[in-house]
Structure formats: structure tokens, C-alpha cells
Design an enzyme around this catalytic site. Structure first.
Site, PDB file in Angstrom:
ATOM      1  CB  SER A  11      64.725  69.873   0.222  1.00 58.37           C
ATOM      2  OG  SER A  11      63.899  70.182   1.332  1.00 58.37           O
ATOM      3  CG  ASP A  38      61.270  67.946   2.019  1.00 64.30           C
ATOM      4  OD1 ASP A  38      61.532  68.972   1.376  1.00 64.30           O
ATOM      5  OD2 ASP A  38      62.046  66.993   2.139  1.00 64.30           O
ATOM      6  CG  HIS A  69      60.507  62.613   0.671  1.00 62.61           C
ATOM      7  ND1 HIS A  69      61.589  63.062   1.391  1.00 62.61           N
ATOM      8  CD2 HIS A  69      60.255  61.351   1.116  1.00 62.61           C
ATOM      9  CE1 HIS A  69      61.961  62.117   2.252  1.00 62.61           C
ATOM     10  NE2 HIS A  69      61.171  61.074   2.100  1.00 62.61           N
ATOM     11  CG  PHE A 146      63.056  68.293  12.039  1.00 57.87           C
ATOM     12  CD1 PHE A 146      62.816  67.078  12.680  1.00 57.87           C
ATOM     13  CD2 PHE A 146      62.199  69.364  12.284  1.00 57.87           C
ATOM     14  CE1 PHE A 146      61.755  66.933  13.566  1.00 57.87           C
ATOM     15  CE2 PHE A 146      61.141  69.231  13.177  1.00 57.87           C
ATOM     16  CZ  PHE A 146      60.916  68.010  13.818  1.00 57.87           C
ATOM     17  CG  ASP A 178      66.239  64.100   1.267  1.00 64.76           C
ATOM     18  OD1 ASP A 178      65.002  63.976   1.251  1.00 64.76           O
ATOM     19  OD2 ASP A 178      66.821  65.087   1.753  1.00 64.76           O
ATOM     20  N   GLY A 200      68.741  70.906   0.737  1.00 65.24           N
ATOM     21  CA  GLY A 200      67.901  72.016   1.168  1.00 65.24           C
ATOM     22  C   GLY A 200      68.771  73.117   1.740  1.00 65.24           C
ATOM     23  CB  SER A 201      70.574  73.383   4.985  1.00 65.74           C
ATOM     24  OG  SER A 201      69.529  72.824   5.723  1.00 65.74           O
TER      25      SER A 201
HETATM   26  C1  DX5 Z   1      64.246  65.319   5.978  1.00 67.59           C
HETATM   27  C2  DX5 Z   1      64.144  66.147   4.732  1.00 67.59           C
HETATM   28  C3  DX5 Z   1      65.459  66.857   4.524  1.00 67.59           C
HETATM   29  C4  DX5 Z   1      65.418  67.867   3.437  1.00 67.59           C
HETATM   30  C5  DX5 Z   1      66.806  68.380   3.107  1.00 67.59           C
HETATM   31  O1  DX5 Z   1      63.012  64.783   6.268  1.00 67.59           O
HETATM   32  O2  DX5 Z   1      63.839  65.315   3.627  1.00 67.59           O
HETATM   33  O3  DX5 Z   1      66.434  65.904   4.245  1.00 67.59           O
HETATM   34  O4  DX5 Z   1      64.869  67.275   2.322  1.00 67.59           O
HETATM   35  O5  DX5 Z   1      67.416  68.740   4.272  1.00 67.59           O
HETATM   36  P1  DX5 Z   1      68.917  69.347   4.315  1.00 67.59           P
HETATM   37  O6  DX5 Z   1      68.738  70.717   4.889  1.00 67.59           O
HETATM   38  O7  DX5 Z   1      69.684  68.420   5.195  1.00 67.59           O
HETATM   39  O8  DX5 Z   1      69.459  69.395   2.924  1.00 67.59           O
END
Ligand code: DX5
Length: 228
Positions: A11, A38, A69, A146, A178, A200-201
Site C-alpha cells: 500500500s 488506496d 482499491h 487510514f 489488508d 503499508g506501515s
Molecule cells: C485502509 C487502507 C490500509 C492500507 C494499509 O483503508 O487500505 O489498510 O492499505 O495500511 P497498514 O498501514 O495497516 O498496512
């Protein structure tokens, strides 16, 4: 069904939006398999990100696949734009379109692979009548909007039910998770039945290099899949 090797999707939500080209190049170099864009409209989710022009501007920087997405209300009018921007997979939310069967058919007619996402409160039954049109099923393990949220372990029952239904029907559907996917959670999601993991994070932050973090997540996912 034989176990699949994991697919690791990045992400770009935590990325430096002022350097997106560099960020996607870094992700490709670090070994991720695909990028997830996203897309948020400020209505379906309380956040606003990027449109097809931003995605298209980054298409030429890397060769790996792009998935959109779409966390947007009524995604149908703009479906062609995401394909034109270079996305090979278009993921709509079951909760965001009034005629999901038709929406998925339109994505296929556009030459893209059709994905459908389920929010935490949405049951698997919302898509059991359209699985024949689905190439990718995304089980959200956070409420969308988020990055950096806590993984919702309660979603593992839905992941397992989806895996069982996909295997019972003998369908070739990627089962993606996800939200809060990280070293501490990816193995459990894999054991539950996921084979595609969007992070992502956990990719942009953490010990070692991004390549180290990609390798560690991939190893944990592989172990989880193999232990099913
Ligand atoms: C939520 C987003 C997140 C992102 C990944 O709407 O879709 O899930 O892709 O976020 P983290 O930081 O939790 O991996």
C-alpha cells in the site's frame, strides 16, 4: 487446493506523496509483487487520496502490477479511468455499488481483473452469488480509511470461510487481506487462508531495510500458508 506462494502487495498510503515515483521504484527494488493504490473519496471513507492521473503518472516508473482499491461511493462511472491509468486489478467495495454483479462484469469487459472488498461488518454472503465473476476477494482487517490501524483478528473466521468456499468451488480467486498486516499478524492471516497480503506501515517502517522487511513478511506468510 494446493497451497499458493504468498503475494506481497504494498500500500502506498504511508509513502511520501511528494516523491511517489521514487517510492514505487524503492518498493519494486525491495521485492514487493504489486502496488495497491488506496483510492479514497472522502465519502465512502473519511479520507481523500489520489485519482487516476496520479496513478497514471507513476505507471512508467515500475513494471510490477497496480491494483486500485476503490474506497469510493458508486465506483461505476470512473471504472475505465483506472484501467487507462494502468491498473490491472480494480477492487470495488461490495458496500459501495448498488449492482455488484454488473459492476464486476463491467470491470472484466474493460480487460481488467475484478476484485471485491468486504468491510469488517460485511458478511461473506454479500459476495457468494458473484464469486464466479471475482478474480480477487479482499477481506478488510481494519475499517478502511487510514493506515497504521490495529489488525482485527476477528476477521480470521471470515478469511477461513472465504478460503473454504473458494476451495469448495474450485475457483481461482486470490484471497487478499489488508489492514494491520505486519510481522505479528501476517502468519495468522495466512494460516486462516489468505494468500495475498497488503501491507503499508509494516513495509515503510521498521527494523532493517525495506528489502529486509519484505523478506521477513514473505517468510512469515509462507510459513503460515504451509502450516494450514
Ligand atoms: C485502509 C487502507 C490500509 C492500507 C494499509 O483503508 O487500505 O489498510 O492499505 O495500511 P497498514 O498501514 O495497516 O498496512
Amino acid at each position: 487446493m494446493e497451497s499458493r506462494a504468498p503475494t506481497l502487495v504494498a500500500s502506498v498510503l504511508p509513502a511520501d506523496f511528494s516523491e511517489l515515483g521514487q517510492e514505487v521504484r524503492q518498493l519494486e527494488k525491495a521485492g514487493v509483487d504489486r502496488i495497491q493504490w488506496d483510492v479514497m473519496d472522502g465519502r465512502f471513507v473519511p479520507n481523500l487520496t489520489f485519482g487516476p492521473d496520479v496513478i497514471g503518472a507513476n505507471r512508467g516508473h515500475v513494471s510490477m502490477g497496480f491494483e486500485a482499491h476503490l474506497m469510493v461511493d458508486d465506483p461505476d462511472p470512473m471504472l475505465p479511468r483506472w484501467v487507462e491509468a494502468g491498473c490491472e486489478i480494480i477492487i470495488v467495495h461490495a458496500e459501495a455499488t448498488r449492482h455488484l454483479h454488473r459492476t464486476l462484469s463491467v470491470i472484466a469487459d474493460l480487460g481488467a481483473r475484478a476484485g471485491v472488498a468486504l468491510n469488517p461488518s460485511t458478511p461473506l454472503e454479500a459476495v457468494t452469488n458473484v464469486l464466479d465473476l471475482v478474480d480477487l476477494l479482499l477481506v478488510m482487517t481494519v475499517n478502511p480509511g487510514f493506515g497504521g490501524q490495529q489488525y482485527l483478528g476477528a476477521m480470521e473466521d471470515k478469511i477461513a470461510a472465504a478460503r473454504a468456499e473458494i476451495d469448495r468451488l474450485g475457483l481461482e480467486i486470490e484471497l487478499e487481506v489488508d489492514g494491520g498486516i505486519a510481522g505479528a499478524t501476517i502468519g495468522s492471516a495466512a494460516r486462516a487462508g489468505a494468500d495475498v497480503f497488503c501491507a503499508g506501515s509494516a513495509l515503510f517502517n521498521g527494523p532493517g531495510t525495506m528489502a529486509d522487511r519484505v523478506a521477513a513478511l514473505r517468510a512469515a506468510a509462507t510459513a503460515g500458508i504451509e502450516s494450514r
